[in-house]
Design a protein around this motif. Sequence first.
Motif, PDB file in Angstrom:
ATOM      1  N   SER A  36       0.823  -1.213   0.000  1.00 40.40           N
ATOM      2  CA  SER A  36       0.000   0.000   0.000  1.00 40.40           C
ATOM      3  C   SER A  36       0.856   1.260   0.000  1.00 40.40           C
ATOM      4  O   SER A  36       0.599   2.205  -0.757  1.00 40.40           O
ATOM      5  CB  SER A  36      -0.935   0.012   1.211  1.00 40.40           C
ATOM      6  OG  SER A  36      -1.894  -1.004   1.093  1.00 40.40           O
ATOM      7  N   ASP A  37       1.879   1.289   0.856  1.00 37.88           N
ATOM      8  CA  ASP A  37       2.751   2.469   0.912  1.00 37.88           C
ATOM      9  C   ASP A  37       3.507   2.656  -0.393  1.00 37.88           C
ATOM     10  O   ASP A  37       3.680   3.784  -0.864  1.00 37.88           O
ATOM     11  CB  ASP A  37       3.736   2.364   2.072  1.00 37.88           C
ATOM     12  CG  ASP A  37       3.071   2.571   3.427  1.00 37.88           C
ATOM     13  OD1 ASP A  37       1.965   3.149   3.474  1.00 37.88           O
ATOM     14  OD2 ASP A  37       3.660   2.150   4.445  1.00 37.88           O
ATOM     15  N   ALA A  38       3.961   1.558  -0.992  1.00 36.97           N
ATOM     16  CA  ALA A  38       4.690   1.640  -2.258  1.00 36.97           C
ATOM     17  C   ALA A  38       3.796   2.204  -3.361  1.00 36.97           C
ATOM     18  O   ALA A  38       4.215   3.069  -4.125  1.00 36.97           O
ATOM     19  CB  ALA A  38       5.220   0.268  -2.650  1.00 36.97           C
ATOM     20  N   ILE A  39       2.573   1.716  -3.426  1.00 39.48           N
ATOM     21  CA  ILE A  39       1.646   2.183  -4.464  1.00 39.48           C
ATOM     22  C   ILE A  39       1.274   3.638  -4.234  1.00 39.48           C
ATOM     23  O   ILE A  39       1.276   4.449  -5.164  1.00 39.48           O
ATOM     24  CB  ILE A  39       0.409   1.272  -4.529  1.00 39.48           C
ATOM     25  CG1 ILE A  39       0.827  -0.111  -5.039  1.00 39.48           C
ATOM     26  CG2 ILE A  39      -0.678   1.877  -5.406  1.00 39.48           C
ATOM     27  CD1 ILE A  39      -0.221  -1.187  -4.865  1.00 39.48           C
ATOM     28  N   ALA A  90       4.250   5.777  -5.189  1.00 35.96           N
ATOM     29  CA  ALA A  90       4.429   5.840  -6.646  1.00 35.96           C
ATOM     30  C   ALA A  90       3.384   6.742  -7.293  1.00 35.96           C
ATOM     31  O   ALA A  90       3.703   7.514  -8.201  1.00 35.96           O
ATOM     32  CB  ALA A  90       4.366   4.438  -7.233  1.00 35.96           C
ATOM     33  N   LEU A  91       2.149   6.677  -6.840  1.00 34.14           N
ATOM     34  CA  LEU A  91       1.092   7.531  -7.397  1.00 34.14           C
ATOM     35  C   LEU A  91       1.381   9.008  -7.128  1.00 34.14           C
ATOM     36  O   LEU A  91       1.264   9.849  -8.027  1.00 34.14           O
ATOM     37  CB  LEU A  91      -0.275   7.153  -6.809  1.00 34.14           C
ATOM     38  CG  LEU A  91      -0.884   5.866  -7.305  1.00 34.14           C
ATOM     39  CD1 LEU A  91      -2.105   5.492  -6.466  1.00 34.14           C
ATOM     40  CD2 LEU A  91      -1.260   5.981  -8.775  1.00 34.14           C
ATOM     41  N   THR A 135       4.301  10.427  -6.399  1.00 36.57           N
ATOM     42  CA  THR A 135       5.499  10.836  -7.134  1.00 36.57           C
ATOM     43  C   THR A 135       5.182  11.063  -8.607  1.00 36.57           C
ATOM     44  O   THR A 135       5.614  12.057  -9.200  1.00 36.57           O
ATOM     45  CB  THR A 135       6.611   9.778  -6.977  1.00 36.57           C
ATOM     46  OG1 THR A 135       6.940   9.672  -5.595  1.00 36.57           O
ATOM     47  CG2 THR A 135       7.846  10.147  -7.772  1.00 36.57           C
ATOM     48  N   SER A 136       4.427  10.163  -9.190  1.00 34.51           N
ATOM     49  CA  SER A 136       4.061  10.289 -10.599  1.00 34.51           C
ATOM     50  C   SER A 136       3.215  11.534 -10.848  1.00 34.51           C
ATOM     51  O   SER A 136       3.442  12.266 -11.818  1.00 34.51           O
ATOM     52  CB  SER A 136       3.308   9.030 -11.041  1.00 34.51           C
ATOM     53  OG  SER A 136       2.959   9.116 -12.392  1.00 34.51           O
ATOM     54  N   ALA A 137       2.261  11.790  -9.976  1.00 32.54           N
ATOM     55  CA  ALA A 137       1.409  12.970 -10.128  1.00 32.54           C
ATOM     56  C   ALA A 137       2.225  14.261  -9.987  1.00 32.54           C
ATOM     57  O   ALA A 137       2.010  15.224 -10.725  1.00 32.54           O
ATOM     58  CB  ALA A 137       0.282  12.943  -9.099  1.00 32.54           C
ATOM     59  N   ARG A 138       3.174  14.271  -9.060  1.00 30.34           N
ATOM     60  CA  ARG A 138       4.033  15.455  -8.895  1.00 30.34           C
ATOM     61  C   ARG A 138       4.872  15.699 -10.147  1.00 30.34           C
ATOM     62  O   ARG A 138       5.036  16.839 -10.578  1.00 30.34           O
ATOM     63  CB  ARG A 138       4.944  15.293  -7.683  1.00 30.34           C
ATOM     64  CG  ARG A 138       4.241  15.480  -6.374  1.00 30.34           C
ATOM     65  CD  ARG A 138       5.178  15.303  -5.205  1.00 30.34           C
ATOM     66  NE  ARG A 138       4.455  15.473  -3.953  1.00 30.34           N
ATOM     67  CZ  ARG A 138       4.820  14.932  -2.804  1.00 30.34           C
ATOM     68  NH1 ARG A 138       5.920  14.194  -2.747  1.00 30.34           N
ATOM     69  NH2 ARG A 138       4.118  15.127  -1.722  1.00 30.34           N
ATOM     70  N   ARG A 139       5.434  14.620 -10.710  1.00 27.26           N
ATOM     71  CA  ARG A 139       6.232  14.769 -11.933  1.00 27.26           C
ATOM     72  C   ARG A 139       5.388  15.310 -13.074  1.00 27.26           C
ATOM     73  O   ARG A 139       5.823  16.190 -13.827  1.00 27.26           O
ATOM     74  CB  ARG A 139       6.843  13.431 -12.330  1.00 27.26           C
ATOM     75  CG  ARG A 139       8.010  13.034 -11.500  1.00 27.26           C
ATOM     76  CD  ARG A 139       8.635  11.756 -12.028  1.00 27.26           C
ATOM     77  NE  ARG A 139       9.683  11.314 -11.143  1.00 27.26           N
ATOM     78  CZ  ARG A 139       9.956  10.058 -10.876  1.00 27.26           C
ATOM     79  NH1 ARG A 139       9.265   9.097 -11.454  1.00 27.26           N
ATOM     80  NH2 ARG A 139      10.918   9.747 -10.056  1.00 27.26           N
ATOM     81  N   LEU A 140       4.191  14.763 -13.217  1.00 23.34           N
ATOM     82  CA  LEU A 140       3.296  15.226 -14.278  1.00 23.34           C
ATOM     83  C   LEU A 140       2.946  16.694 -14.084  1.00 23.34           C
ATOM     84  O   LEU A 140       2.987  17.490 -15.028  1.00 23.34           O
ATOM     85  CB  LEU A 140       2.026  14.374 -14.295  1.00 23.34           C
ATOM     86  CG  LEU A 140       0.973  14.742 -15.332  1.00 23.34           C
ATOM     87  CD1 LEU A 140       1.536  14.632 -16.748  1.00 23.34           C
ATOM     88  CD2 LEU A 140      -0.248  13.843 -15.174  1.00 23.34           C
ATOM     89  N   ARG A 141       2.641  17.075 -12.840  1.00 23.18           N
ATOM     90  CA  ARG A 141       2.313  18.466 -12.541  1.00 23.18           C
ATOM     91  C   ARG A 141       3.495  19.379 -12.860  1.00 23.18           C
ATOM     92  O   ARG A 141       3.340  20.441 -13.457  1.00 23.18           O
ATOM     93  CB  ARG A 141       1.919  18.585 -11.066  1.00 23.18           C
ATOM     94  CG  ARG A 141       1.329  19.923 -10.686  1.00 23.18           C
ATOM     95  CD  ARG A 141       0.860  19.950  -9.220  1.00 23.18           C
ATOM     96  NE  ARG A 141       0.088  18.791  -8.842  1.00 23.18           N
ATOM     97  CZ  ARG A 141       0.465  17.888  -7.924  1.00 23.18           C
ATOM     98  NH1 ARG A 141       1.607  18.012  -7.282  1.00 23.18           N
ATOM     99  NH2 ARG A 141      -0.302  16.860  -7.637  1.00 23.18           N
TER     100      ARG A 141
END
Length: 88
Positions: free
Chosen positions: A37-40, A43-44, A46-52
């Motif tokens: 759960s923590d890994a997912i 990752a979500l 981190t991915s959203a921050r990169r996209l933003r």
Amino acid sequence: MTFCDTLFTMARAISVRLDDEADQALRTLEATGLSQSDAIRSALITSARRLRRRRELAAEVAALEADDADRAEMLAVAELMEALRAAR
């Protein structure tokens, strides 16, 4: 006597089907000691921050490209640097 306190609440639970690549990525994150759960979640986020951040950078680039005064200054600086380099 035991006192319990909830520090945070989870908004919702989801299920995910992982392909081989995603499963391997999850295993890599779990190897660092994170739970699934923590890994997912990590990752979500981190991915959203990169996209933003990519969107913010693209907007900044578009604004700079549309700024005629900034473009003129960039050309003037480039010409000055070229003249200084050629003067050697």
